[in-house]
Write a protein that holds these residues in place. Structure first.
Motif, mmCIF file in Angstrom:
data_model
loop_
_atom_site.group_PDB
_atom_site.id
_atom_site.type_symbol
_atom_site.label_atom_id
_atom_site.label_comp_id
_atom_site.label_asym_id
_atom_site.label_seq_id
_atom_site.Cartn_x
_atom_site.Cartn_y
_atom_site.Cartn_z
ATOM 1 N N GLY A 55 11.389 -5.826 0.266
ATOM 2 C CA GLY A 55 11.953 -5.030 1.350
ATOM 3 C C GLY A 55 11.898 -3.560 0.992
ATOM 4 N N LEU A 56 12.692 -2.795 1.706
ATOM 5 C CA LEU A 56 12.674 -1.342 1.573
ATOM 6 C C LEU A 56 12.792 -0.871 0.117
ATOM 7 C CD1 LEU A 56 12.698 1.409 2.986
ATOM 8 C CD2 LEU A 56 15.169 1.180 3.223
ATOM 9 N N LEU A 57 13.738 -1.446 -0.626
ATOM 10 C CA LEU A 57 14.000 -0.925 -1.975
ATOM 11 C C LEU A 57 12.850 -1.220 -2.929
ATOM 12 C CD1 LEU A 57 17.796 -1.751 -2.245
ATOM 13 C CD2 LEU A 57 16.683 0.381 -1.521
ATOM 14 N N GLN A 58 12.272 -2.407 -2.811
ATOM 15 C CA GLN A 58 11.135 -2.744 -3.668
ATOM 16 C C GLN A 58 9.934 -1.858 -3.321
ATOM 17 O OE1 GLN A 58 12.952 -5.099 -1.999
ATOM 18 N NE2 GLN A 58 14.088 -5.954 -3.724
ATOM 19 N N GLN A 82 10.608 1.556 -4.834
ATOM 20 C CA GLN A 82 10.462 1.539 -6.284
ATOM 21 C C GLN A 82 8.977 1.567 -6.663
ATOM 22 O OE1 GLN A 82 12.089 -1.910 -8.533
ATOM 23 N NE2 GLN A 82 13.379 -0.405 -9.525
ATOM 24 N N ARG A 83 8.187 0.757 -5.954
ATOM 25 C CA ARG A 83 6.759 0.717 -6.268
ATOM 26 C C ARG A 83 6.082 2.037 -5.941
ATOM 27 N NH1 ARG A 83 4.154 -1.994 -3.082
ATOM 28 N NH2 ARG A 83 5.630 -3.704 -2.973
ATOM 29 N N ALA A 84 6.583 2.735 -4.912
ATOM 30 C CA ALA A 84 5.972 4.020 -4.550
ATOM 31 C C ALA A 84 6.400 5.132 -5.507
ATOM 32 C CB ALA A 84 6.344 4.382 -3.112
ATOM 33 N N GLY A 85 7.192 4.798 -6.517
ATOM 34 C CA GLY A 85 7.501 5.784 -7.547
ATOM 35 C C GLY A 85 8.906 6.361 -7.517
ATOM 36 N N PHE A 86 9.751 5.891 -6.611
ATOM 37 C CA PHE A 86 11.128 6.403 -6.565
ATOM 38 C C PHE A 86 11.973 5.711 -7.635
ATOM 39 C CE2 PHE A 86 9.428 7.304 -2.436
ATOM 40 C CZ PHE A 86 10.016 8.501 -2.066
ATOM 41 N N ARG A 100 8.839 10.345 3.137
ATOM 42 C CA ARG A 100 7.403 10.636 3.180
ATOM 43 C C ARG A 100 6.595 9.552 2.479
ATOM 44 N NH1 ARG A 100 8.092 16.227 3.816
ATOM 45 N NH2 ARG A 100 6.061 16.905 3.070
ATOM 46 N N VAL A 101 6.895 8.316 2.849
ATOM 47 C CA VAL A 101 6.151 7.199 2.265
ATOM 48 C C VAL A 101 5.104 6.732 3.268
ATOM 49 C CG1 VAL A 101 6.309 4.822 1.410
ATOM 50 C CG2 VAL A 101 8.102 6.475 0.846
ATOM 51 N N ASN A 102 3.866 6.719 2.824
ATOM 52 C CA ASN A 102 2.778 6.212 3.668
ATOM 53 C C ASN A 102 2.579 4.736 3.384
ATOM 54 O OD1 ASN A 102 2.089 8.449 5.056
ATOM 55 N ND2 ASN A 102 0.280 8.958 3.804
ATOM 56 N N THR A 103 2.674 3.922 4.424
ATOM 57 C CA THR A 103 2.369 2.496 4.263
ATOM 58 C C THR A 103 2.056 1.922 5.638
ATOM 59 O OG1 THR A 103 3.356 0.317 3.866
ATOM 60 C CG2 THR A 103 4.886 2.113 4.171
ATOM 61 N N SER A 104 1.247 0.876 5.649
ATOM 62 C CA SER A 104 0.867 0.264 6.920
ATOM 63 C C SER A 104 2.061 -0.418 7.594
ATOM 64 C CB SER A 104 -0.241 -0.766 6.668
ATOM 65 O OG SER A 104 0.206 -1.700 5.698
ATOM 66 N N VAL A 105 3.153 -0.687 6.833
ATOM 67 C CA VAL A 105 4.292 -1.368 7.471
ATOM 68 C C VAL A 105 5.269 -0.369 8.098
ATOM 69 C CG1 VAL A 105 4.093 -3.365 5.942
ATOM 70 C CG2 VAL A 105 5.698 -1.536 5.345
ATOM 71 N N TYR A 106 4.965 0.922 7.987
ATOM 72 C CA TYR A 106 5.816 1.951 8.619
ATOM 73 C C TYR A 106 5.437 2.099 10.091
ATOM 74 C CZ TYR A 106 6.907 6.811 9.994
ATOM 75 O OH TYR A 106 7.311 7.936 10.676
ATOM 76 N N ASP A 114 0.823 -1.221 0.000
ATOM 77 C CA ASP A 114 0.000 0.000 0.000
ATOM 78 C C ASP A 114 0.859 1.274 0.000
ATOM 79 O OD1 ASP A 114 1.123 -0.415 2.456
ATOM 80 O OD2 ASP A 114 -0.681 0.116 3.617
ATOM 81 N N ALA A 115 2.169 1.130 -0.204
ATOM 82 C CA ALA A 115 3.068 2.290 -0.060
ATOM 83 C C ALA A 115 2.802 3.361 -1.112
ATOM 84 C CB ALA A 115 4.524 1.816 -0.160
ATOM 85 N N ARG A 116 2.658 4.595 -0.645
ATOM 86 C CA ARG A 116 2.466 5.747 -1.542
ATOM 87 C C ARG A 116 3.342 6.882 -1.052
ATOM 88 N NH1 ARG A 116 0.441 2.387 -3.609
ATOM 89 N NH2 ARG A 116 -1.686 1.924 -4.221
ATOM 90 N N ARG A 117 3.907 7.625 -1.973
ATOM 91 C CA ARG A 117 4.673 8.798 -1.571
ATOM 92 C C ARG A 117 3.711 9.943 -1.277
ATOM 93 N NH1 ARG A 117 7.556 13.129 -2.689
ATOM 94 N NH2 ARG A 117 6.350 13.569 -4.554
ATOM 95 N N ARG A 118 3.893 10.524 -0.106
ATOM 96 C CA ARG A 118 2.988 11.595 0.301
ATOM 97 C C ARG A 118 3.338 12.878 -0.446
ATOM 98 N NH1 ARG A 118 3.557 10.431 5.628
ATOM 99 N NH2 ARG A 118 5.204 11.967 5.830
ATOM 100 N N VAL A 119 2.342 13.502 -0.997
ATOM 101 C CA VAL A 119 2.597 14.772 -1.677
ATOM 102 C C VAL A 119 1.860 15.846 -0.891
ATOM 103 C CG1 VAL A 119 2.455 16.009 -3.860
ATOM 104 C CG2 VAL A 119 2.561 13.515 -3.850
ATOM 105 N N ASP A 120 2.546 16.870 -0.442
ATOM 106 C CA ASP A 120 1.818 17.960 0.206
ATOM 107 C C ASP A 120 2.378 19.305 -0.232
ATOM 108 O OD1 ASP A 120 3.994 18.531 2.054
ATOM 109 O OD2 ASP A 120 3.378 16.691 3.066
ATOM 110 N N ALA A 121 1.593 20.301 0.026
ATOM 111 C CA ALA A 121 1.895 21.642 -0.488
ATOM 112 C C ALA A 121 3.230 22.166 0.026
ATOM 113 C CB ALA A 121 0.775 22.593 -0.104
#
Ligand SMILES: [Zn+2]
Length: 548
Positions: A305-308, A311-315, A523-529, A218-225
């Motif tokens: 793991g962390l890198l995958q 990558q999926r979150a768009g990095f 700033r990655v949002n995920t339930s595993v954080y 569920d990892a997503r990079r948080r975007v804020d103003a």
């Protein structure tokens, strides 16, 4: 060719057992003698009982192996392997548990060449090849099949009876000595490395999966103003064998961090403990999102793991490798191997110096779209050839040991060579920060996290190198440096208070914090954080925290 001399398989088994107990286990006896420190007759008798037990168990093992076409080749391999193992135990205090054996199996050719010394060859020739030659000069007479099986069954029963008869009167001594000196359990050759190999084999029998199990899907990079940058650069540096005790930034008496000491906004964490005492344990652990307490290497390597996740979150993710490999954590991630990178000018003695990781890094970053995460895997202070890790002009502490065979150097020379590797690491990291500072000036926030994979023993208690089982490893193998540098823009956009970070530098931390801190910083949002393990969370201004 018919050999004139013949001997029964059982006699060979007994002789082999006696040879293993009396000759190939000298390090074991030294450790046992030191652990028991016998004063009474009973305590001397206990040491004798351990000898008898070891003899009975090994004789039983060899009797079971006494099968035509199997016995002699297997015994030859055991003699050769054990003679090498005895050398490593005596030279470096190496302990042969599952992690160490796995490390050996994963060692690359260059690292193996460092360990190949004349003394090792002498050990293998004298203690291994000589008895092997004797073994092959006799014709071994085996019992007929059924008689052989009957003998093995009887031998098993007799051994069990002998173990009880010898062991029971000393059961108290056994529990107290082996509980307080857990290293002894790993010292008896060849039982130590054979059981380690059995453990590795048992774990690798689990079906291998082509695909990694999903983790943090569920990892997503948080975007804020507050953080509008379309671009950022984060460099994660995985150090090698750097121990906190020899960093002047953490209180070492010698100036081993002359460059980093000049960087005012660098945060040095002083109380960080590693997940393992070897690369094959620590590196997978760092990227796994598992805490050391429940870390399982096999499970970690079977899932993302962390890198995958990043990558999926768009990095854009890149692994730059200056060692043997990424220990299984870079599956599906672009890798750049330094020894094929073509930067030959920085090669010394056939090995790539860590400066290569920073050389050409700018071009690599420029080619990565969006938010870039680069992992630099250093060669760092990898032993025993410390002197090969730095160029000649970094030989600040002299005389430095120029041998991989430590017994040829004074302990101080070994420490000198090791300290020179830290001085060089200091230089490489300072250059990296310089590069990132320039990145920040061009309008791209940049950050660096450096952490060493484990520490090193430099002769304390006569132990060298690393890889002791965690429970018995001294702190110098587990206490590691961790450094954080955030560019002014990175601090501002993350609303991280640098002063707050600086004040938290003496908090007790561990490799457990790495995974969650990187997710937090990026700033990655995920339930595993887990924000409780994120070192930046307490220093982040409200509003940048948990909301989406
Ligand atoms: Zn390592």
């Amino acid at each position: 060719m018919k050999l004139s001399r013949s001997v029964s398989a059982e006699v060979v088994a007994f002789c082999a057992s006696a040879y293993f107990v009396c000759v190939l286990n000298i390090p074991f006896w030294q450790q046992l003698y030191a652990a028991v420190a016998p004063r009474s007759l009973f305590e001397f008798a206990f040491i004798g009982a351990v000898g008898l037990l070891a003899f009975a168990l090994l004789a039983w093992l060899f009797v079971c192996l006494a099968v035509r076409y199997v016995f002699r080749p297997v015994l030859s391999i055991l003699l050769l392997a054990t003679s090498a193992a005895v050398y490593f135990t005596m030279e470096y205090g190496t302990v042969f548990d599952a992690d160490m054996v796995r490390n050996i199996l994963e060692t690359d050719r260059a690292e193996a060449a460092d360990l190949l010394t004349t003394k090792l060859i002498i050990f293998v020739l004298g203690l291994g090849l000589l008895p092997v030659a004797v073994l092959w000069s006799y014709e071994i007479v085996y019992r007929p099949v059924w008689q052989g099986i009957r003998f093995k069954v009887l031998a098993t029963l007799a051994t069990a009876a002998a173990v009880l008869a010898i062991g029971l009167p000393f059961s108290q001594n056994f529990t107290s000595v082996f509980r307080h000196h857990r290293g002894l359990t790993y010292a008896l050759m060849p039982v130590n490395y054979l059981s380690a190999m059995a453990e590795i084999g048992r774990k690798s029998l689990r079906p291998a999966r082509a695909e990694l199990l999903p983790f943090g899907g569920d990892a997503r990079r948080r975007v804020d103003a507050a953080a509008p940058s379309a671009r950022s650069v984060t460099v994660l540096v995985i150090g090698e064998t750097a121990r906190a005790a020899n960093f002047s930034l953490i209180g070492y008496g010698r100036q081993t961090n002359p460059q980093l000491a000049k960087i005012p906004d660098l945060i040095t964490y002083s109380k960080v403990f590693s997940c393992g005492t070897a690369t094959a344990q620590s590196v997978p652990c760092l990227f796994s999102g598992m805490a050391r307490a429940n870390f399982d290497r096999q499970d970690a390597l079977a899932r993302e793991g962390l890198l995958q996740i990043l990558q999926r979150a768009g990095f854009s993710v890149l692994w730059r490798e200056n060692q043997g490999g990424c220990a299984g954590v870079c599956r599906g991630i672009p890798i750049e191997l330094m020894d094929r990178a073509g930067t030959r000018s920085l090669f010394e003695m056939g090995e790539s110096l860590d400066e290569n990781l920073v050389k050409g890094l700018q071009q690599k970053i420029d080619a990565m779209p969006g938010h870039a995460v680069v992992v630099l895997h250093m060669m760092g202070s990898h032993g025993p050839s410390y002197y090969k890790r730095y160029p000649a002009d970094f030989e600040r502490f002299k005389p430095a040991c120029k041998e991989s065979q430590f017994s040829r150097c004074q302990r101080q020379e070994i420490v000198n060579a090791y300290d020179n590797t830290i001085v060089y690491t200091d230089f490489v990291l300072a250059r990296l920060i310089e590069l990132l500072r320039e990145t920040d000036k061009t309008g791209t926030p940049a950050s660096m996290i450096y952490v060493s994979d484990h520490g090193e023993s430099l002769g304390e208690g006569n132990v060298y190198l690393h890889g002791l089982p965690y429970a018995i490893a001294p702190d110098v193998q587990k206490h590691v440096p961790m450094l954080v540098w955030l560019s002014p823009m990175a601090q501002a956009q993350n609303r991280i208070d640098g002063g707050c970070l600086a004040r938290s530098r003496h908090e007790p931390l561990s490799h457990d914090n790495f995974f969650h801190s990187v997710l937090g910083l990026l700033r990655v949002n995920t339930s595993v954080y887990d924000h409780k393990l994120d070192i930046f969370a307490p220093c982040r201004a409200a509003g940048v925290g948990d909301e989406d």
